[in-house]
Design a protein around this motif. Structure first.
Motif, PDB file in Angstrom:
ATOM      1  N   THR A 152      -7.727   2.030   8.611  1.00 39.47           N
ATOM      2  CA  THR A 152      -7.737   3.482   8.529  1.00 39.47           C
ATOM      3  C   THR A 152      -9.023   3.933   7.846  1.00 39.47           C
ATOM      4  O   THR A 152      -9.697   3.135   7.203  1.00 39.47           O
ATOM      5  CB  THR A 152      -6.538   4.016   7.735  1.00 39.47           C
ATOM      6  N   ARG A 195      -1.953   0.708   7.000  1.00 36.12           N
ATOM      7  CA  ARG A 195      -2.684  -0.404   6.363  1.00 36.12           C
ATOM      8  C   ARG A 195      -1.761  -1.595   6.123  1.00 36.12           C
ATOM      9  O   ARG A 195      -2.157  -2.744   6.341  1.00 36.12           O
ATOM     10  CB  ARG A 195      -3.325   0.052   5.060  1.00 36.12           C
ATOM     11  N   ASP A 196      -0.519  -1.333   5.696  1.00 30.43           N
ATOM     12  CA  ASP A 196       0.439  -2.429   5.496  1.00 30.43           C
ATOM     13  C   ASP A 196       0.721  -3.152   6.810  1.00 30.43           C
ATOM     14  O   ASP A 196       1.063  -4.334   6.805  1.00 30.43           O
ATOM     15  CB  ASP A 196       1.753  -1.902   4.905  1.00 30.43           C
ATOM     16  N   VAL A 227       1.334   4.201  -2.967  1.00 31.25           N
ATOM     17  CA  VAL A 227       1.088   5.624  -2.730  1.00 31.25           C
ATOM     18  C   VAL A 227       2.316   6.458  -3.069  1.00 31.25           C
ATOM     19  O   VAL A 227       2.218   7.503  -3.703  1.00 31.25           O
ATOM     20  CB  VAL A 227       0.667   5.864  -1.254  1.00 31.25           C
ATOM     21  N   TRP A 228       3.496   6.004  -2.664  1.00 28.08           N
ATOM     22  CA  TRP A 228       4.739   6.769  -2.847  1.00 28.08           C
ATOM     23  C   TRP A 228       5.299   6.611  -4.266  1.00 28.08           C
ATOM     24  O   TRP A 228       6.060   7.438  -4.731  1.00 28.08           O
ATOM     25  CB  TRP A 228       5.758   6.335  -1.800  1.00 28.08           C
ATOM     26  N   ALA A 238       0.836  -1.208   0.000  1.00 31.80           N
ATOM     27  CA  ALA A 238       0.000   0.000   0.000  1.00 31.80           C
ATOM     28  C   ALA A 238       0.868   1.254   0.000  1.00 31.80           C
ATOM     29  O   ALA A 238       0.627   2.190  -0.766  1.00 31.80           O
ATOM     30  CB  ALA A 238      -0.938  -0.008   1.212  1.00 31.80           C
ATOM     31  N   ALA A 239       1.895   1.279   0.843  1.00 33.56           N
ATOM     32  CA  ALA A 239       2.779   2.448   0.926  1.00 33.56           C
ATOM     33  C   ALA A 239       3.565   2.639  -0.368  1.00 33.56           C
ATOM     34  O   ALA A 239       3.714   3.767  -0.852  1.00 33.56           O
ATOM     35  CB  ALA A 239       3.724   2.305   2.108  1.00 33.56           C
ATOM     36  N   THR A 240       4.056   1.558  -0.935  1.00 32.31           N
ATOM     37  CA  THR A 240       4.808   1.652  -2.183  1.00 32.31           C
ATOM     38  C   THR A 240       3.912   2.171  -3.310  1.00 32.31           C
ATOM     39  O   THR A 240       4.352   2.975  -4.141  1.00 32.31           O
ATOM     40  CB  THR A 240       5.421   0.291  -2.547  1.00 32.31           C
ATOM     41  N   ARG A 258      -1.130   6.747   6.251  1.00 34.68           N
ATOM     42  CA  ARG A 258      -2.250   5.800   6.291  1.00 34.68           C
ATOM     43  C   ARG A 258      -1.918   4.507   5.557  1.00 34.68           C
ATOM     44  O   ARG A 258      -2.303   3.423   5.984  1.00 34.68           O
ATOM     45  CB  ARG A 258      -3.513   6.449   5.732  1.00 34.68           C
ATOM     46  N   ALA A 259      -1.180   4.609   4.455  1.00 37.46           N
ATOM     47  CA  ALA A 259      -0.801   3.402   3.710  1.00 37.46           C
ATOM     48  C   ALA A 259       0.136   2.523   4.531  1.00 37.46           C
ATOM     49  O   ALA A 259       0.002   1.296   4.532  1.00 37.46           O
ATOM     50  CB  ALA A 259      -0.152   3.786   2.382  1.00 37.46           C
ATOM     51  N   LYS A 285      -1.435  10.511   3.130  1.00 36.97           N
ATOM     52  CA  LYS A 285      -1.795   9.260   2.460  1.00 36.97           C
ATOM     53  C   LYS A 285      -0.716   8.205   2.700  1.00 36.97           C
ATOM     54  O   LYS A 285      -1.022   7.034   2.868  1.00 36.97           O
ATOM     55  CB  LYS A 285      -1.973   9.497   0.968  1.00 36.97           C
ATOM     56  N   LEU A 286       0.550   8.636   2.733  1.00 36.57           N
ATOM     57  CA  LEU A 286       1.637   7.689   2.994  1.00 36.57           C
ATOM     58  C   LEU A 286       1.543   7.133   4.406  1.00 36.57           C
ATOM     59  O   LEU A 286       1.693   5.929   4.615  1.00 36.57           O
ATOM     60  CB  LEU A 286       2.998   8.350   2.768  1.00 36.57           C
TER      61      LEU A 286
END
Length: 109
Positions: free
Chosen positions: A104, A98-99, A43-44, A39-41, A94-95, A91-92
């Motif tokens: 969230t 979630r990971d 978003v980023w 999720a973070a990857t 929150r991602a 957003k990062l």
């Protein structure tokens, strides 16, 4: 979620991985480790650089830098905070949560 054995050494010890650390890839050739949660990857747009020597924080803040580090506005930044400044949950942020399996809700305008 975040406190694990990788905080100081950058590589989790066997059997001591936190939920956050399962998504850490060690740095290559002395470079910084990266958070690679899906999720973070997404978003980023690429793996997220973690602080060398303290993988609980994003980026490697350089106080002498003349340009803004993209992580300086993030809650998990290695650069510290400006007194009196309000920081939003991005957003990062929150991602990453979630990971780590933490539910969230979308932000409101």
């Amino acid at each position: 979620v975040y406190n694990g054995s990788a905080k100081d050494i950058g590589i989790p010890l066997p059997g001591e991985w936190s939920v956050f650390e399962r998504w850490i890839e060690p740095g290559v050739g002395g470079g910084p480790p990266h958070f690679v949660g899906p999720a973070a990857t997404a978003v980023w747009g690429k793996p997220i650089e973690l602080a060398i020597g303290d993988t609980c924080h994003l980026g490697n803040h350089d106080p002498a830098a003349t340009t803004l580090d993209p992580f300086d506005c993030q809650l998990m930044s290695a650069g510290g905070f400006d007194w009196g400044r309000r920081y939003d949950i991005s957003k990062l942020d929150r991602a990453i949560l979630r990971d780590c399996g933490i539910p969230t809700v979308p932000s409101t305008p």
